[in-house]
Design an enzyme around this catalytic site. Structure first.
Site, PDB file in Angstrom:
ATOM      1  CB  SER A 604     -36.214 -16.394  17.756  1.00  0.00           C
ATOM      2  OG  SER A 604     -36.373 -15.082  18.458  1.00  0.00           O
ATOM      3  CE1 TYR A 605     -33.004 -11.839  16.311  1.00  0.00           C
ATOM      4  CE2 TYR A 605     -32.063 -14.065  16.672  1.00  0.00           C
ATOM      5  CZ  TYR A 605     -32.084 -12.730  17.151  1.00  0.00           C
ATOM      6  OH  TYR A 605     -31.305 -12.505  18.100  1.00  0.00           O
ATOM      7  CG  HIS A 606     -39.590 -17.145  10.152  1.00  0.00           C
ATOM      8  ND1 HIS A 606     -39.313 -17.457   8.877  1.00  0.00           N
ATOM      9  CD2 HIS A 606     -41.112 -17.143  10.268  1.00  0.00           C
ATOM     10  CE1 HIS A 606     -40.404 -17.675   8.171  1.00  0.00           C
ATOM     11  NE2 HIS A 606     -41.562 -17.652   8.887  1.00  0.00           N
TER      12      HIS A 606
END
Length: 984
Positions: A604-606
């Site tokens: 997700s944060y990637h």
């Protein structure tokens, strides 16, 4: 100021005056004697035709008025007034409001000018004077009776209409009409009306309450009192500062008119100055008119007093801090700068608003005015934020289940009179942090963009203004990495509301809000200055409190970059434009492994990180700031986008591992991101294929992809809905090093033909209180994942890949992937995955070392009822029986005796809250007892996709012997035998 006259004789003054004007007017022009020649005799009008008060009001000691003074002192008032008119016609002092070089008029103004003209005959349809707020259908009311102007006509019964009539608002349009057409009818009409008004409504002598209803005043002054309410006089006075410029070049404009005009102007300025209102808005208008009279007419004795008085009253209470934050030399701010230099701070703020309403730069890639519209759901969230709906502020993932589906929590205070920003219904820390991101405000901006309903703007001004008052920036440096409840009591709320990550999210949205509301009639100059001032404050706060690393820093630098590119008018923007891209240029490599994976280990944060980088570069490109980014910035993102491409299942879903919360990553969201990547890498044909769902580009050929640095691995049979895909995770860091990670090394998901048969349990919660912390811990536990444990304890993490190869025999081929993790002291978990003939998977799990205890192999399987998901405890496995024919047959064996134990299973594709409940599913453990003398405990598991699991012809295996240097096993499934091996 240009000096026209010098010290010369009276005769010279007369000659110079005549030369300048060509004539002295009809009153002193020669008369025709009938012979066709003009007599040289002329009669200069007497003093009585001139309002002599003008000379007492003028500073006749000014060198520029020498001729006026000479005539006046020689008792020749008419010639003095004529000289004054010549002076005004030729002076070079500029009135910024009036453009005489390229005059223009709108269609609406032209109509108002024409309506105000008289109509001949008895039509009683002329003198239609435009009065703001009052109309006779689609045009103003008429003040003509017979062929004459009739000031006694009552268009309405409203007192306010009678007051506003005396603002004489139609006269400026007539001035513009004259300058654009040079039609003298506008001048003569204006002069006759203005002279009539002067005669009819003289300033009453005496001490009256000029703001009271005139109907309660003596009858003899009643009508005049309607004309001398100070607020109306101020509007009239402000317009008079312009009218003279429009009309004074007309041959019909006489010295008598000028004298009356200026005498009345002096009278009005003094009247307003002596009757300033206590009402803030009225005082602003009144003081502005007085100030303007002083600046436009410095020839008046009282000009300096007017400027001082107007400036003090006008600027009293005006927050000019934004003017000190602006780069007033910036192109486009010349009017702001001029007003500021002149001391008219209110005008400077108004010019700033005008500038922002008309500027064409500051292009925001997050805002598309032509297409951005709130969805029905987003509009409902935008509306919930209204006061009448209880200030229910949308915060992502957090809803008040007691109020209905998708209804945000209310922040109405206990008294029911305002907002309580400390309300914390869930006691989850993420909820309270995200409240201060103001996520509903951008939805209101989209709703306004679709509806132009000014209620959204008014609510933004009310709510954000309240937030600014109740949540000031802390006056000391705080440690924002500390949980706010551990801060001193007086700073706890600031710990929640000024965490740099949330400030960054707030700033990015504010950049969009200002564009959505750019032309809103509700936005005032004062409000714009407030928003810009606090934008500056918040961006500087971010820079001062950057996170040392993590995805937080990326978002923070993105906000700084956006502010720097979109608001170049601010002095600090020069620093922001350098700092933001500089930090992003460092983090684009510092926070990502060489294989492209985000070191945080969360998909997700990637994905979010890539978007932060991309949108930051885009806003720079749109606003001429691309050079602030390093030359390798785009190329550094290539491997990052390859990660995303390979992690997406063929149905455009994503693994639910770590804190990904897969529900957020819908197909539309993913394809939008993929298409954004296409613009970065148009040469990547495989990426294009995935972004366009196969319509363009080339289908990827690689089926086994390893990311050994990030610890993610993909083994698929292909890229279509008929294929299989397994994602494994074995990261170098665990939750102690990376907060978004879980204790789940060597776990996997298996997707087959549209169904995820082993979805990861998910995140469950972000924690924050004892209850939510417990939920987070339960989801992060190793037993909640598809991997091996010792006595059910959580594993440590230092995962690595030992081998990846392709092998084949004469009758079948297979892929091999060997992963290893030192899960416990004395027990290492080696997991080998065989993808056999592109048909099924075999997993060999080996726990080797000196440790002893119960070795558990954990499986958390797809949701389904008892008829769809069947646990086969006697055969150490399960099978599915879904009616769509997409099913899975799973069996396990071990080198030691297995005990089958069912355990509670759970699954969440989003954060578990009171409104989002987890899904119950089946889960089980295969348990084997290991003694210290056992070199290794070994399991083999077959994952066999089939249309009908009950038709599979059984499973047998031969595990062979344990070896640290490799493995050789045999499995028989559905009547066929496969010998599988690898050597390290």
């Amino acid at each position: 100021m240009k000096r026209i006259f010098t010290k010369i004789s009276l005769y010279g003054l007369v000659i110079s005056t005549a030369l300048l004007t060509g004539c002295l007017g009809d009153e002193i022009r020669g008369t025709d004697d009938g012979s066709g020649s003009e007599t040289t005799d002329s009669t200069i009008p007497g003093n009585s035709v001139i309002d002599a008060r003008v000379f007492e009001a003028l500073n006749l000691d000014l060198p520029e008025l020498a001729s006026v003074k000479a005539y006046y002192e020689s008792d020749q008032y008419y010639l003095a007034a004529q000289a004054l008119l010549n002076y005004f016609r030729t002076r070079t002092q500029v009135n910024a409001n009036v453009n005489l070089i390229a005059p223009s008029i709108t269609a609406e103004e032209q109509a108002r000018a024409d309506w105000a003209l008289p109509v001949t005959g008895d039509a009683q349809d002329g003198y239609r004077f435009w009065v703001d707020g009052y109309a006779d259908g689609d045009r103003p009311y008429s003040y003509q009776t017979g062929s004459k102007l009739d000031w006694t006509k009552r268009a309405t019964a409203e007192t306010e209409e009678r007051f506003r009539l005396h603002r004489l608002q139609w006269m400026i349009p007539q001035g513009k009409a004259y300058r654009t057409t040079l039609d003298e009818n506008y001048v003569t009409s204006w002069m006759s009306v203005y002279e009539s008004w002067l005669e009819t409504f003289p300033l009453p002598a005496g001490d009256y309450d000029f703001n009271a209803d005139p109907s309660s005043q003596p009858e003899e002054v009643r009508e005049a009192l309607y004309a001398w309410r100070p607020i109306d006089v101020s509007y009239r006075l402000a317009d008079q500062c312009d009218l003279i410029y429009y009309f004074m070049q007309s041959t019909a404009f006489t010295p008598q008119m000028l004298a009356s005009y200026l005498s009345n102007l002096v009278e009005q300025a003094g009247h307003v100055m002596n009757h300033y209102s206590e009402n803030g808005e009225e005082l602003a208008q009144e003081s502005y008119a007085v100030w303007r009279a002083g600046t436009i007419f410095p020839e008046m004795k009282q000009a300096a007093e007017w400027v001082k008085s107007g400036s003090q009253a006008m600027n009293d209470g005006v927050d000019i801090s934004i003017l000190n934050l602006l780069d007033l030399s910036y192109g486009g701010l010349s009017k702001v700068s001029a007003a500021y230099a002149a001391g008219d701070y209110r005008l400077a703020l108004q010019e700033l608003l005008n500038y922002y309403r008309t500027r064409t730069h500051g292009l925001n890639p997050n805002v598309k005015i032509e297409s951005d519209k709130a969805t029905d759901t987003e509009k409902s969230w935008a509306d919930y934020a209204f006061r009448e709906n209880g200030y229910r502020f949308y915060v992502k993932n957090y809803f008040d289940a007691s109020a209905g589906s998708n209804v945000p929590y209310s922040y109405l205070n206990a008294e029911g009179t305002g907002i309580d920003w400390t309300i914390w219904p869930t006691k989850e820390q993420e909820h309270r942090y995200q409240l201060h991101r103001h996520q509903w405000m951008i939805l209101q901006g989209k709703a306004y963009n679709a509806t132009h309903d000014e209620r959204y703007v008014a609510n933004w001004m009310e709510v954000y203004g309240d937030w600014l008052r109740q949540n000031p920036k802390p006056d000391v440096d705080l440690d924002y990495t500390v949980y706010p409840e551990n801060l001193p009591a007086e700073y706890r709320n600031a710990g929640w509301s000024w965490r740099p990550l949330d400030v960054a999210a707030r700033v990015i949205d504010q950049c969009g809000l200002l564009e959505y509301y750019q032309n809103s009639e509700t936005v005032t100059a004062e409000w714009l200055s407030t928003v810009l001032k606090h934008l500056d404050e918040q961006v500087n706060h971010i820079m001062k409190n950057y996170s040392t690393t993590s995805n937080h820093l990326i978002t923070q630098a993105q906000a700084v970059t956006f502010a720097g590119m979109l608001f170049p008018e601010l002095k600090n923007a020069a620093t922001w434009r350098t700092n933001g891209p500089g930090v992003l240029g460092q983090q684009v490599t510092a926070q990502y492994f060489n294989d492209g994976w985000l070191k945080d280990g969360d998909l997700s944060y990637h994905i979010s990180g890539i978007e932060d980088f991309r949108s930051s570069l885009l806003v720079a490109q749109l606003n001429g700031g691309e050079s602030y980014f390093p030359s390798n910035f785009v190329s550094s993102m290539r491997k990052m986008t390859d990660v995303v491409m390979n992690m997406i299942y063929p149905d455009y879903s994503v693994p639910n591992m770590a804190d990904t919360r897969a529900a957020s990553w819908t197909k539309s969201v993913l394809t939008r991101n993929l298409k954004n990547y296409m613009t970065l890498f148009p040469d990547n044909a495989e990426l294009t294929w995935l972004a366009t769902e196969g319509a363009q580009g080339t289908q990827p050929a690689t089926n086994v992809v390893t990311f050994p640095d990030g610890g993610y691995y993909v083994m698929r049979t292909g890229w279509t809905m008929q294929d299989l895909m397994m994602v494994l995770q074995n990261t170098p860091d665990g939750p102690s090093e990376q907060w978004h990670r879980q204790s789940d090394n060597n776990t996997f998901e298996l997707w087959a033909k549209g169904r995820n048969f082993f979805p990861d349990s998910g995140a469950g919660s972000y924690g924050g209180n004892s209850e939510s912390n417990a939920i987070r811990s339960r989801y992060a536990a190793t037993t909640a994942h598809n991997t091996l444990t010792l006595d059910g304890r959580n594993v440590s993490s230092d995962g690595r890949m030992l081998k990846q190869e392709s092998k084949s025999t004469s009758s079948y081929a297979y892929e091999v992937l060997v992963l290893e993790n030192p899960s416990y002291t004395g027990l290492t978990h080696r997991r080998t995955i065989f993808l056999v003939n592109n048909k099924f998977y075999v997993i060999l799990d080996e726990g080797y070392g000196s440790a002893e205890g119960m070795v558990n192999l954990n499986f958390n399987v797809t949701p389904g009822d008892d008829s769809q998901v069947v646990l086969d405890s006697s055969e150490n496995g399960f099978h599915t029986a879904f009616g769509d024919g997409n099913n899975l047959y799973v069996r396990s064996a071990s080198n030691k005796e297995i005990t089958f134990a069912e355990m509670p299973g759970f699954l969440a594709y989003n954060v578990v809250t009171s409104s989002y409940k987890e899904t119950v599913r089946k889960a089980y453990q295969l348990n084997v007892t290991k003694s210290a003398s056992d070199e290794a405990v070994r399991y083999v598991t077959v994952l066999y996709p089939t249309t009908d699991a009950t038709a599979v012809k059984g499973f047998e295996s031969d595990l062979g012997e344990w070896s640290a240097s490799g493995a050789s096993i045999s499995v028989r499934i559905d009547g066929k035998t496969y010998n599988l091996s690898y050597t390290l």
